[in-house]
Every structure is written in structure tokens, then in C-alpha cells.
Scaffold this motif. Structure first.
Motif, PDB file in Angstrom:
ATOM      1  N   ALA A 157      35.138  33.134  46.369  1.00 49.91           N
ATOM      2  CA  ALA A 157      35.550  33.289  44.985  1.00 49.91           C
ATOM      3  C   ALA A 157      34.715  32.372  44.096  1.00 49.91           C
ATOM      4  N   TYR A 171      37.348  34.330  39.579  1.00 46.40           N
ATOM      5  CA  TYR A 171      37.099  35.658  40.138  1.00 46.40           C
ATOM      6  C   TYR A 171      37.438  35.670  41.620  1.00 46.40           C
ATOM      7  N   PRO A 172      37.887  36.813  42.140  1.00 46.23           N
ATOM      8  CA  PRO A 172      38.291  36.888  43.556  1.00 46.23           C
ATOM      9  C   PRO A 172      37.093  36.950  44.509  1.00 46.23           C
ATOM     10  N   ALA A 173      37.362  36.653  45.773  1.00 48.45           N
ATOM     11  CA  ALA A 173      36.350  36.768  46.820  1.00 48.45           C
ATOM     12  C   ALA A 173      36.057  38.243  47.075  1.00 48.45           C
ATOM     13  N   THR A 184      43.747  31.972  38.066  1.00 45.63           N
ATOM     14  CA  THR A 184      43.190  33.121  38.785  1.00 45.63           C
ATOM     15  C   THR A 184      43.566  34.401  38.045  1.00 45.63           C
ATOM     16  N   ALA A 243      42.092  41.526  39.137  1.00 50.23           N
ATOM     17  CA  ALA A 243      41.287  41.364  40.352  1.00 50.23           C
ATOM     18  C   ALA A 243      40.824  42.721  40.877  1.00 50.23           C
ATOM     19  N   LYS A 302      36.905  43.725  41.186  1.00 52.45           N
ATOM     20  CA  LYS A 302      36.309  44.168  42.446  1.00 52.45           C
ATOM     21  C   LYS A 302      35.712  45.564  42.302  1.00 52.45           C
TER      22      LYS A 302
END
Length: 145
Positions: free
Chosen positions: A20, A24-26, A74, A80, A84
């Protein structure tokens, strides 16, 4: 084997997690392969997938740089998902251009046209996800008065 009769990549052996960045998300190469129908020729090359994902991530992050999505927390689950979708769609479009360059032959004109159409589709998907992430209408239009 998948539905087209082509062998599937071993998702565990090619899974690379992109950590991440900020709020921002992984991202995951295995998720990208599985959910975006990545061709076997690329699915087995984690370095190529990683490069395409990192490049797409950098472009999306740069586009979002001036947009404050949260107050440093987050992203929400919906945000998210849109993030993505934007990154994975942009990376998919990039892979299709790579494939077009490597398979463009006189005998493959129809296939090439389909790849171009798919490229445009995935770019639109990325743009729509970005608009949704930013709270804009996915079908935003402009009209002269």
C-alpha cells in the motif's frame, strides 16, 4: 486449463504484492491475473506484470495527487474498489498494447483490431473508476452554452 483450453498460471508462484502507498490499498499480481483474464504468456511473467502494475499505479496516483479523497485515513471499501479497478484496468490496457505489438502480423488484422477495441475498453474502465473514486459521474459530458 481455463475455458479456452489454455493452461492457467500457478497463481501462488507468480503472486507479488505491491505494498500500500499512503492511503491507497495494496495490489496483487494474482488478483490481476485471476480477475482480469491475463493471457498465459504474461501471467507466467511476474516481472512484466509487476512493471505494468507499478506503472499504472504511478499514473493513477499522479492523477489523484490533487484530489483529497480522505483526511489521511485509509480509503473506504468502495473507494478501494474503484482505485483497484482504475489501476488494474489501466495495466490491462497496457498489456493489450504490448500484445498488439508482439502479435501484429498481416494474418492477424482482425485479432489486432479486437485488441485495439479491448485496449480502448480497458482505458474507459480505468477512467470511469477514477471518476467514481473522485465522486464524479462515470458518464460526465461537457456542453457548450
Amino acid at each position: 486449463m481455463n475455458l479456452s483450453g489454455m493452461p492457467q498460471a500457478d497463481l501462488q508462484s507468480v503472486n507479488v504484492i505491491i505494498e500500500a502507498v499512503g492511503y491507497y490499498p495494496a495490489l496483487s499480481t494474482a488478483h490481476f491475473i485471476e480477475h482480469y483474464a491475463i493471457a498465459q504468456e504474461y501471467a507466467s511473467k511476474s516481472d512484466v506484470l509487476l512493471e505494468k502494475l507499478l506503472y499504472a499505479q504511478a499514473e493513477i496516483n499522479q492523477e489523484l495527487a490533487k484530489t483529497q479523497l480522505t483526511n489521511g485515513q485509509t480509503l473506504s471499501a468502495a473507494q478501494a474498489l474503484f482505485y483497484k479497478r482504475a489501476v488494474y484496468s489501466k495495466a490491462k490496457a497496457s498489456l493489450l498494447v504490448s500484445k498488439l505489438g508482439s502479435t501484429h502480423r498481416d494474418s492477424a488484422t482482425a485479432q489486432s483490431q479486437a485488441a485495439i477495441d479491448n485496449h480502448e475498453h480497458w482505458l474507459r474502465e480505468s477512467i470511469n473508476a477514477m471518476r467514481q473514486l473522485q465522486g464524479l459521474s462515470p458518464n460526465l459530458t461537457v456542453e457548450l452554452l
